[in-house]
Design an enzyme around this catalytic site. Structure first.
Site, mmCIF file in Angstrom:
data_model
loop_
_atom_site.group_PDB
_atom_site.id
_atom_site.type_symbol
_atom_site.label_atom_id
_atom_site.label_comp_id
_atom_site.label_asym_id
_atom_site.label_seq_id
_atom_site.Cartn_x
_atom_site.Cartn_y
_atom_site.Cartn_z
ATOM 1 N N HIS A 50 36.044 48.567 37.197
ATOM 2 C CA HIS A 50 36.556 47.429 37.966
ATOM 3 C C HIS A 50 35.526 47.056 39.027
ATOM 4 O O HIS A 50 35.253 45.877 39.232
ATOM 5 C CB HIS A 50 37.896 47.821 38.595
ATOM 6 C CG HIS A 50 38.622 46.702 39.241
ATOM 7 N ND1 HIS A 50 38.945 45.534 38.579
ATOM 8 C CD2 HIS A 50 39.099 46.545 40.506
ATOM 9 C CE1 HIS A 50 39.580 44.723 39.399
ATOM 10 N NE2 HIS A 50 39.690 45.306 40.580
ATOM 11 N N CYS A 68 44.330 41.307 40.290
ATOM 12 C CA CYS A 68 42.998 41.547 39.747
ATOM 13 C C CYS A 68 43.040 42.259 38.398
ATOM 14 O O CYS A 68 42.032 42.321 37.695
ATOM 15 C CB CYS A 68 42.167 42.369 40.725
ATOM 16 S SG CYS A 68 42.210 41.727 42.404
ATOM 17 N N HIS A 106 33.928 38.580 41.465
ATOM 18 C CA HIS A 106 35.286 39.017 41.113
ATOM 19 C C HIS A 106 36.195 37.812 40.892
ATOM 20 O O HIS A 106 36.604 37.163 41.850
ATOM 21 C CB HIS A 106 35.836 39.897 42.228
ATOM 22 C CG HIS A 106 37.133 40.562 41.885
ATOM 23 N ND1 HIS A 106 37.667 40.566 40.612
ATOM 24 C CD2 HIS A 106 38.019 41.264 42.649
ATOM 25 C CE1 HIS A 106 38.801 41.229 40.619
ATOM 26 N NE2 HIS A 106 39.044 41.655 41.838
#
Length: 1592
Positions: free
Chosen positions: A1404, A1164, A1445
């Site tokens: 994030h 990620c 995401h």
């Protein structure tokens, strides 16, 4: 077997019709079967074993002619001359299938190598390998031989039959595309008997079918026959032959046989009875009792009939409205709780602060008064810290007016005092009165006109009024004369609707509190005085409700209950509010209400509820009392739920009964449930006060069904409180609610309200009535209610006014008459004089047109914005400064431009709609020569469409099919997004039915199943039978509850951007995202042709560092899933699955560079790791420009594994909670439960600052620092960590800062060192002249001039190197030499900034519980370590609430957003942040906005954080480009402005052309140098393209 079939099925029929049948065996009757002279079909195929299950022949009728009822016979078609398949046919088929092209698109004079996209080796090897397999052996160098010549060479030894490869392809076609049982044998038989084709032509048709294979398996034999018929027609057309399909003849030889219908019927019945007996015998034998008996069936039918009768009776008695209206809605899973007042306080303060600084808010604005009071009610430590910091900033500036400073100082003082006080609802001192106007065109308008609050409501004044009244109960010292007229016409033309000479405001219009005495309700002067006192306090001290738990039903928008709710929240109450229209729109309404009116200690719980449902009334109270062990024990109940209905009082309908049930029956049930709950918990000392909504309308107006009966029924509770046993649990206060304007029930009557007040009847605004009711909920009335019921007359005199209905009708009629006359007059003026009304437009309508563009970053004014930073000039080595010159994006919301519009503004602009419609394939630009219209056309209909019509027509479609939404089905993931296909293993318990396979497949099956399968050869194919015990893998579908995500917009296609079809077919979808994204990033950098870089830098100085989380996910599915299922997949799919393949294609198709090629893989955090790599490449001098970013594809298999890790949110569970797909990603909220999957790509173009200034590239931001870190020892890969906190770490010890932190100190050191370098340079030049003198005398042939140039260049180069080293030592990297300076602090200080200048943090923020806690903890600790001032929180941006995401692309999108924030000064809020997690309140260095904030001072710096599975932590700091311009100096800045303007114009034109021609992406076919110059160009670091070379 065939005889047995005949005996069971055909014997009765044959017996009845005197038909005899002969059965011929191929072995025993070969001469009869194979007699050739009279046959018109090919001989029967020889078989070793007869397949009785797969293919059963129809019985053959011998001698006896068929009866007339049989189907007509087919007349055989004449055979066509056979033509064997040629080598050319096979070659064309193999090549076209491999290239995924139509045969007509193949150039036969081209070789395999040429057709394989300029010699693509893997595809080339695949084709030549297939040719080898097919023909046994292909010629050497077959890939270089033109197809026509290759076919001629192979034809010489070709047998004219299909080979191994084509047979395998045909076999796969049947096994994967045809319905079960429709095999090759059937197709060949069809081609032979229906068309007369021999084996050769059949092979040709099979080859043709390979070129036009169906996209998916055909689900029926009829569709399969249609497919083969169309394939035959294609072949016939191509072969140029004529074929007549077999005709059907209704007449056959012989005469028809007459049949007795009765005999046939009897025979049929006997046959059915026989079959039934056989079935029952078998069922009895095996013990099958599954079938119901006739008695059971009869009983079931009777039960169903009875149930239907009861249902019909119920519907007939209650009606549809009633049946629909009583359906329960309550679901505890859908409860929404809002209590994060502390965050909304800071958010509103920032909005006020920046609004005042920008001038959009003035301290004298009336709207600011309630907002100021709301801040006092929300007073907390966070708020006071922020106020303290703001006040200090205002004082430090000395440019703000004194009034502003005083306002904030007073607010701070009041907030500090309010910190220790309970919140209070303070009513506005200004009320409104009804105002109805009629303009010159007859338009009726109703408004609420502000008036000062009547002082008579003060306690003493009210006493005086009560005393000063006459015998008729009318006040003598107040006169009211309400007139309604048109304010917009001249005074001479003013007309009044009502001019009623009223006797004045009646005493009965004033609010009164009544007690029951002597069997009747009488006014209580003391209680009325107390009530007046409470109302008076509401505008000064306010009303407090802290610690109170309240239930409100019926608090929808524009209702009295809604205003009551606002007052309760302002006063600190905890409120449960119900809604019968539960939806995202409704919950947003209540959330916004809480964020505005919520105060400390207050909370709002919103639940779905239908007061027409008995189940809901009971479930609601059970739920309330189950929360935290009766923590929500109710103190007040406001049951205001109601529906409007219009019916005659004696002609009632279903809706009337429903309304009565809601307003009376279930209101009583609701109160009963509360009593039961309290009694069960022994809560008998805190009776809940019930505000009964009564009405003065006891049939006064009529036409309202059972409304008056319902209200009268409620009044009975005032008596039952004394006579029944629930007085310890409930107290009663009846409120007779008068005419209230603006509610749904009274909307139609608002226009007559002014006239009604003219009659002496008081009408109320919603706020007035709500205030009156809130007054009833305070002491001392509250305490008195606990001892006896009270009745509050808030009717405004409506209950005692005679003939009100008739008076209202007169007022309404007058209004309509005046309106009608003025409309008539306006029409006459128009007709007679051509005079239009003043409201009509004097100009033609303006048609808005879109201006689709991408803006370069705004350039600051040097004198006002940059010059003040002049101390940076000469302090920075621009060669080592990394800047972002361009960025691109492909994601759920399209491009970076359209995503920003949704993120910052919550909607798309006109230009945004057009761009989205274009990329989604809804529209295209028509501009070809010869067409009558140039402009946008709809892609399907090709009809012209205007810019505005694009928005109108496609807006809802675009919003529905972009962003986070329900998944679109994708071929690799199966047809149903909510199901996941897996294989289930079974063992056969009996032999399987025979099925046809090819010889190769038969061999494969034997290899797998061994003795569990038998294979029978039948000429060119086999018949297989799986035996008992064989293992089968049967597909099944698992429930997949992750059906929501952020896919790219529906209809998005790389073709729209200009990527060729062969590339699309070859590469992984994720690679397509990367290619399009790169092209956009280059264009936003003003680069219309990537080869322009090579005019300024060497090919080795352009690098690619684009990474991915898991690379080509679709290709990985092909490797592990499609291959396992033996589906056709390209042979080089492995190469497309590599994570570095995407960056390889970027370089091959666009850049052709030979610079650094690094592929970051950080899960990620990939994009930030990529940024770090690019930053280091440029800082170290290995490259001068680098493409960085990340990409990933949303694959269901990957999503399934994330779901197994509990990392993603269950969309099914969240939908059950009442969440829409758009709100499932809600970072930082109290209800977050996992991230939402997404996909796409984000790319940035990084260069040195020097290169950007030289080329005139747009500079979006300076990258001041990048950092990656791992974490501590552990066992969990996904666990987030604190390792990245090292970015703020430093050596401890020492009370003072390093002198290097002083920019003045560093400036002095640089000046000193520069002087030394200059002196050394002068010294060396002097020494050079002395040295040259000796050369002149000693070596007369020596080239002195050339040597002098060489040495001077070397001296100057060394001096320049020393200057750069000095600037790096005291400029760019000064902090790296002193461990007392943390990296974050040093990176900011390089540009003269401190930690307080960092105003935005992009989180994030995945929406998982642990991530937000960990990330906020990291940021909080870093800010604390670096000494950030309390009260100056960073504005947290949680972009994933909008995008989901995407893993690899995540941080790239975040960085793009931060660059847009810095350019616009807009900080977008987390629009899904309905309630911030209480666990995050302790992080006071972070603010969590839910709406966009327009900053007044701009954004100087930002920080981006990212965390990835596998101990990946990363951060980056960006700086506004104006600091770079200051370091470059004014002269260089002005030169740069000129270059930038020229580049922007060119890029804008290129972008417009790209959209019109679908040519944004243009692949390169050749490198930037000539083929023969490769070595020379690569090895000469000074090699450049000519500046005057023409590029795109």
């Amino acid at each position: 077997m065939m005889k047995r079939t005949h005996d069971l099925t055909y014997r009765p029929f044959d017996t009845a019709n005197s038909v005899s049948r002969n059965f011929l065996s191929l072995k025993r009757n070969k001469q009869d079967v194979c007699f050739q002279k009279e046959r018109t079909t090919t001989p029967a195929k020889k078989a070793k074993v007869v397949n009785t299950k797969a293919e059963v022949s129809k019985p053959t009728v011998a001698s006896t002619p068929p009866i007339s009822s049989t189907p007509p016979a087919a007349v055989a078609v004449s055979p066509i001359e056979d033509a064997p398949v040629s080598a050319a046919d096979i070659i064309i088929t193999i090549v076209s299938v491999a290239l995924k092209k139509s045969p007509k698109d193949l150039a036969l004079d081209s070789s395999v190598k040429a057709l394989s996209r300029a010699g693509r080796s893997t595809l080339q090897n695949e084709i030549t390998g297939d040719l080898d397999t097919e023909f046994g052996s292909a010629p050497d160098g077959a890939e270089d031989i033109p197809l026509k010549e290759l076919a001629a060479m192979l034809q010489k030894s070709f047998t004219g039959q299909l080979g191994r490869r084509t047979k395998s392809m045909v076999d796969k076609l049947f096994t994967s595309k045809m319905p079960g049982g429709f095999n090759l044998t059937k197709v060949r038989s069809m081609l032979e008997h229906e068309y007369g084709f021999g084996a050769g032509r059949q092979d040709c048709i099979l080859l043709s079918s390979l070129q036009t294979a169906p996209a998916a398996r055909l689900d029926s034999e009829d569709k399969a026959r249609e497919y083969w018929s169309s394939t035959v027609q294609i072949y016939i057309s191509a072969a140029g032959i004529q074929v007549q399909k077999a005709a059907i003849s209704s007449g056959a030889a012989g005469a028809a046989v007459n049949i007795d219908p009765k005999a046939l019927e009897a025979l049929t019945k006997r046959n059915d009875d026989f079959n039934r007996e056989i079935y029952e015998a078998y069922a009895k034998h095996v013990g099958d009792k599954s079938g119901p008996s006739s008695d059971e069936l009869a009983r079931i039918r009777n039960d169903l009939k009875d149930l239907q009768s009861e249902l019909d009776l119920w519907n007939l008695e209650h009606g549809n409205d009633y049946a629909t209206g009583i359906k329960p809605l309550f679901d505890r899973r859908k409860a929404r709780q809002y209590d994060s007042y502390w965050n909304w306080a800071v958010q509103d303060l920032f909005q006020i602060y920046h609004g005042i600084r920008q001038g959009s808010i003035h301290i004298n604005d009336e709207d600011l008064v309630p907002r100021r009071q709301a801040l006092l009610n929300k007073s907390c430590a966070r708020l006071n810290s922020a106020l303290t910091h703001m006040l200090a900033e205002i004082k430090a500036e000395k440019s703000q007016p004194v009034e502003v400073t005083s306002w904030f100082a007073e607010l701070l003082a009041d907030c500090k005092m309010a910190l220790h006080r309970s919140p209070a609802f303070i009513a506005s001192a200004k009320l409104t009165k009804p105002r109805t106007t009629i303009d010159i065109n007859g338009v009726i308008q109703f408004v609420e006109e502000p008036v000062a609050r009547v002082q008579a409501c003060e306690e003493q004044a009210l006493k005086e009024i009560i005393v000063d009244k006459d015998a008729n109960g009318e006040i003598t010292n107040i006169s009211v004369n309400i007139r309604t007229h048109n304010l917009d016409v001249p005074a001479s033309d003013t007309s009044s609707v009502t001019e009623v000479a009223t006797p004045g405001l009646r005493y009965t219009s004033l609010p009164k509190i009544q007690k029951k005495a002597g069997g009747s309700w009488r006014d209580s002067m003391p209680l009325t005085d107390e009530f007046a006192t409470a109302l008076n306090q509401s505008t000064s001290k306010g009303l407090e409700f802290s610690g109170k738990n309240v239930l409100i039903t019926g608090a929808g928008k524009d209702s009295i209950g809604s205003k009551i709710l606002q007052g309760l929240l302002s006063g600190g109450a905890r409120v449960v509010v119900t809604t019968s229209s539960y939806s995202r729109k409704t919950t947003i309404h209540y959330q916004e209400m809480f964020s505005r009116f919520g105060s400390k200690g207050s909370s709002l719980l919103v639940v779905p509820f239908n007061q027409g449902s008995q189940q809901d009334t009971e479930a609601l109270i059970e739920y309330i009392y189950s929360i935290n062990d009766s923590e929500w024990d109710l103190d007040h109940v406001v049951p205001f739920a109601a529906i409007s209905e219009f019916s005659n009082g004696v002609e009632l309908g279903s809706k009337s009964e429903l309304a009565h049930r809601m307003m009376l029956t279930n209101t009583l049930r609701l109160l009963g449930a509360i009593k039961t709950a309290k009694e069960a918990r022994r809560i008998d000392t805190r009776p809940a006060q019930v505000i009964l909504p009564l009405s003065p309308n006891h049939g006064v107006f009529g036409g309202d069904g059972l409304y008056s009966e319902s209200k009268l029924g409620l009044e009975g509770l005032l008596n039952k409180w004394h006579t029944e046993d629930w007085s310890d649990y409930l107290s009663i206060c009846g409120a007779v609610i008068g005419w209230t304007r603006g509610t749904k029930l009274m909307n139609d009557n608002d226009i007559v309200a002014e006239g009604v007040e003219g009659l002496g009847v008081k009408t109320f605004s919603q706020a007035e009535m709500a205030l009156n009711i809130l007054g009833l909920m305070t002491s001392p009335l509250l305490h008195i209610c606990q001892t006896e019921p009270l009745l509050a007359d808030l009717s405004g005199g409506m209950s005692s006014f005679p003939n009100l209905k008739e008076e209202v009708a007169i007022i309404r009629s007058e209004i309509k008459d005046i309106s009608a006359s003025r409309r008539t007059m306006a029409r006459e003026l128009q007709a007679e004089h051509g005079v239009s009304s003043p409201a009509s437009s004097q100009f033609p309508a303006f048609t808005q047109r879109a201006n689709i563009k991408f803006d370069f970053p705004k350039l600051p004014d040097f004198s006002s914005e940059v010059e003040q930073l002049s101390q940076l000039e000469g302090m920075i080595d621009l060669e080592k400064v990394v800047v972002v010159c361009g960025y691109g994006e492909v994601g759920p919301h399209g491009s970076s431009r359209t995503r920003w519009q949704m993120e910052a503004h919550g909607e798309l602009s006109l230009e945004g709609h057009i761009e989205m419609a274009w990329m989604m394939g809804l529209i295209e630009y028509q501009s070809a020569e010869g067409v009558p219209y140039h402009g946008w056309v709809e892609k399907e209909s090709h009809q012209p469409i205007t810019d505005l019509d694009i928005k109108k027509k496609y807006e809802q479609h675009i919003l529905k099919h972009s962003g986070i939404r329900f998944f679109d089905a994708r071929s690799l993931d199966g047809p149903d997004p909510s199901a996941r296909q897996v294989l289930h293993e079974i063992d056969l318990q009996a032999d399987f039915a025979p099925f046809e396979v090819s010889n190769d497949t038969a061999t494969d099956l034997i290899r797998e199943h061994g003795n569990k399968i038998t294979i029978t050869d039948v000429e060119d194919h086999c018949v297989a039978v799986l035996k008992k015990g064989a293992r089968l893998m049967v597909p099944k579908a698992l429930v997949f509850d992750r059906t929501v995500g952020g896919q790219v917009p529906t209809g998005w296609s790389a073709r729209t951007y200009g990527i060729a079809e062969d590339i699309i077919n070859q590469v992984d979808p994720a690679t397509l995202y990367a290619l399009v994204c790169t092209a956009e990033a280059l264009l936003t950098a003003g680069i219309t042709d990537p080869y322009e870089f090579y005019k300024y830098i060497h090919v080795s100085q352009l690098g690619v560092a684009v990474g991915s989380g898991y690379g080509g996910a679709a290709s990985l599915q092909g490797i592990y899933k499609e291959r396992f299922l033996d589906r056709p997949i390209q042979n080089d799919v492995l190469a497309e699955s590599f994570i570095n393949t995407g960056s390889a294609w970027i370089n091959m198709l666009l850049l052709s560079s030979s610079g650094p090629n690094i592929t970051p893989v950080g899960a990620c955090a990939t994009a930030l790791e990529s940024l770090d790599v690019g930053f280091e490449l440029i800082s170290s001098g290995k490259a001068k420009a680098v493409l960085v970013g990340g990409y990933d594809y949303l694959a269901k298999d990957v999503a399934y594994e994330f779901a197994n890790m509990k990392a993603t949110i269950s969309s099914d569970a969240d939908m059950a909670r009442g969440r829409d797909p758009q709100e499932m990603s809600r970072p930082a909220t109290s209800t977050r439960g996992g991230f939402v999957e997404s996909e796409g790509c984000g790319i940035q173009v990084l260069t040195t600052a020097k290169l950007a200034l030289e080329m005139g590239l747009p500079i979006h931001g300076i990258m001041a620092m990048t950092r990656t870190a791992s974490d501590k020892a552990g066992r969990s890969l996904p666990a987030p960590g604190h390792g990245i906190m090292t970015a703020s770490g430093r050596s401890k010890g020492g009370a003072f800062d390093s002198p290097l932190m002083s920019i003045a100190y560093r400036k002095r050191q640089i000046d000193l060192r520069m002087n030394q370098i200059k002196a050394t340079e002068d010294s060396e030049l002097t020494f050079l002249e002395e040295e040259l003198t000796s050369y002149k005398s000693n070596e007369p042939d020596f080239d002195i001039d050339e040597f002098r140039k060489h040495r001077i260049a070397a001296i100057l180069s060394e001096s320049q190197s020393q200057r750069q080293e000095t600037m790096n030592t005291y400029g760019n990297n000064f902090w790296k030499r002193d461990t007392r300076i943390s990296p974050m602090r040093g990176a900011l200080a390089t540009w003269g900034l401190a930690i307080d200048d960092l105003s935005v943090a992009s989180f994030h923020g995945t929406s998982t519980v642990m991530n937000e806690l960990n990330e906020c903890s990291v940021i909080q600790e870093q800010m604390t370590q670096l000494g950030r001032t309390r009260g100056n929180p960073v504005q947290a941006v949680f972009q994933k609430h909008l995008t989901g995401h995407p893993k690899g692309a995540a941080a790239a999108w975040m960085l793009n957003g931060c660059l847009q924030i810095m350019d616009t000064g807009l900080v977008p809020g987390n629009r899904n942040a309905d309630n911030i997690d209480a666990e995050l309140e302790k992080f006071d260095h972070i603010a969590f906005p839910s709406e966009t904030l327009k900053t007044s001072t701009g954004v100087k710096a930002f920080i981006v954080s990212s965390f990835g599975f596998g101990q990946k932590g990363a951060q980056a700091i960006g700086i506004h480009p104006k600091y770079l311009f200051a370091a470059a100096g004014k002269e260089q800045y002005e030169s740069y402005r000129v270059k930038l303007a020229k580049r922007q114009k060119k890029a804008y034109q290129h972008f417009q052309k790209s959209m019109m021609e679908n040519s944004l992406f243009k692949a390169k076919d050749l490198p930037p140098y000539a083929p023969g110059k490769e070595t020379e160009f690569l090895t000469n670091v000074d090699a450049r393209l000519p500046m005057d070379m023409e590029l795109e």
